[in-house]
Motif scaffolding. Structure first.
Motif, PDB file in Angstrom:
ATOM      1  N   ARG A  56      -7.918  19.674 -35.825  1.00 53.90           N
ATOM      2  CA  ARG A  56      -6.994  18.802 -36.655  1.00 53.90           C
ATOM      3  C   ARG A  56      -5.861  18.399 -36.059  1.00 53.90           C
ATOM      4  O   ARG A  56      -5.172  19.184 -35.017  1.00 53.90           O
ATOM      5  N   THR A  57      -5.124  17.598 -36.638  1.00 55.56           N
ATOM      6  CA  THR A  57      -3.680  17.322 -36.054  1.00 55.56           C
ATOM      7  C   THR A  57      -2.645  18.454 -36.795  1.00 55.56           C
ATOM      8  O   THR A  57      -2.956  19.161 -37.744  1.00 55.56           O
ATOM      9  N   TRP A  58      -1.443  18.465 -36.090  1.00 52.19           N
ATOM     10  CA  TRP A  58      -0.286  19.251 -36.533  1.00 52.19           C
ATOM     11  C   TRP A  58      -0.074  18.860 -38.008  1.00 52.19           C
ATOM     12  O   TRP A  58       0.195  19.507 -39.205  1.00 52.19           O
ATOM     13  N   GLU A  59       0.134  17.544 -38.260  1.00 53.54           N
ATOM     14  CA  GLU A  59       0.294  16.711 -39.416  1.00 53.54           C
ATOM     15  C   GLU A  59      -0.757  16.810 -40.516  1.00 53.54           C
ATOM     16  O   GLU A  59      -0.450  17.211 -41.698  1.00 53.54           O
ATOM     17  N   GLN A  60      -2.003  17.277 -39.956  1.00 53.90           N
ATOM     18  CA  GLN A  60      -3.223  17.632 -41.089  1.00 53.90           C
ATOM     19  C   GLN A  60      -2.668  19.110 -41.454  1.00 53.90           C
ATOM     20  O   GLN A  60      -2.709  19.395 -42.732  1.00 53.90           O
ATOM     21  N   PHE A  61      -2.459  19.957 -40.652  1.00 53.05           N
ATOM     22  CA  PHE A  61      -2.103  21.385 -40.786  1.00 53.05           C
ATOM     23  C   PHE A  61      -1.004  21.570 -41.824  1.00 53.05           C
ATOM     24  O   PHE A  61      -0.819  22.044 -42.697  1.00 53.05           O
ATOM     25  N   GLU A  62       0.144  20.745 -41.346  1.00 57.29           N
ATOM     26  CA  GLU A  62       1.279  20.915 -42.102  1.00 57.29           C
ATOM     27  C   GLU A  62       1.043  20.236 -43.699  1.00 57.29           C
ATOM     28  O   GLU A  62       1.399  20.802 -44.543  1.00 57.29           O
ATOM     29  N   LYS A  63       0.166  19.084 -43.700  1.00 61.98           N
ATOM     30  CA  LYS A  63       0.190  18.420 -44.931  1.00 61.98           C
ATOM     31  C   LYS A  63      -0.722  19.528 -46.118  1.00 61.98           C
ATOM     32  O   LYS A  63      -0.313  19.496 -47.084  1.00 61.98           O
ATOM     33  N   GLU A  64      -1.762  20.074 -45.526  1.00 60.08           N
ATOM     34  CA  GLU A  64      -2.796  20.952 -46.321  1.00 60.08           C
ATOM     35  C   GLU A  64      -1.617  22.240 -46.695  1.00 60.08           C
ATOM     36  O   GLU A  64      -1.766  22.602 -47.808  1.00 60.08           O
ATOM     37  N   SER A  65      -0.834  22.817 -45.563  1.00 60.54           N
ATOM     38  CA  SER A  65      -0.193  23.787 -46.034  1.00 60.54           C
ATOM     39  C   SER A  65       0.874  23.318 -47.043  1.00 60.54           C
ATOM     40  O   SER A  65       0.992  24.236 -47.929  1.00 60.54           O
ATOM     41  N   LYS A  66       1.549  22.472 -46.808  1.00 64.37           N
ATOM     42  CA  LYS A  66       2.615  21.862 -48.165  1.00 64.37           C
ATOM     43  C   LYS A  66       1.723  21.772 -49.411  1.00 64.37           C
ATOM     44  O   LYS A  66       2.562  22.120 -50.531  1.00 64.37           O
ATOM     45  N   SER A  67       0.690  21.281 -49.215  1.00 64.01           N
ATOM     46  CA  SER A  67      -0.125  21.053 -50.491  1.00 64.01           C
ATOM     47  C   SER A  67      -0.501  22.140 -51.426  1.00 64.01           C
ATOM     48  O   SER A  67      -0.564  22.280 -52.546  1.00 64.01           O
TER      49      SER A  67
END
Length: 184
Positions: A114-125
């Protein structure tokens, strides 16, 4: 609650003789890799052999890290704590390796698949850094029967909280902010 938590830790430390980890490897391609509760048996510093490293990455708080990593089985850093550190500005978005805050062993590498953006979005969520099966270094990470995610050396990392996309390892940043272990 603080007093009962401390009494529980003191009681756990009174148990003598830490047993070696009895691993139950998963079938090929099946995750998470299971470990037994023996991994978290009392050692010389709570569930670990020593305190967390000095100078942890991303300016995480040493006291919080030591408490969460070595004297804890259920609690976590507060939701969103990782966003208050230097992590989001200092992490390597091309691929960051996360090291055990006690031993320096590699535990996770993200993003993978996955992308960094996907990792960050899931983590923030979810409130904590969230990893997927392919991002886990299974040589050094185990999940216990109740879902607790730990290092093979007894560091409490977080929990496996599966969702509709599969296993999701909800991990305390303070537990994976170590510096790489020097070989030699």
């Amino acid at each position: 609650m603080e007093g009962s938590w401390r009494r529980g830790i003191v009681g756990a430390l009174a148990v003598t003789g830490a047993a070696l980890s009895k691993l139950r490897p998963a079938k090929a391609g099946q995750y998470p890799v299971q470990g037994s509760d023996d991994i978290m048996a009392p050692k010389s510093h709570g569930s670990t052999d020593r305190p967390v490293q000095e100078g942890l990455r991303w300016n995480v708080d040493w006291n919080t890290a030591d408490r969460i990593c070595s004297f804890n089985r259920h609690f976590a850093e507060y939701a969103g704590y990782w966003r208050s550190t230097a992590f989001l500005t200092e992490a390597n978005r091309e691929g960051e390796t996360f090291y055990d805050s006690v031993t320096g062993k590699p535990l996770f590498e993200a993003p993978k698949g996955r992308t960094w953006e996907q990792f960050e979005k899931e983590s923030k969520s979810h409130g904590w850094p969230s990893f997927r099966d392919e991002e886990v270094n299974w040589e050094n990470v185990r999940c216990l029967p109740g879902g607790e995610c730990v290092s093979v050396d007894g560091t409490h990392l977080g929990h496996n909280i599966p969702d509709s996309n599969g296993n999701r390892y909800c991990i305390n940043l303070v537990s994976v902010a170590g510096k790489p272990r020097l070989i030699g």
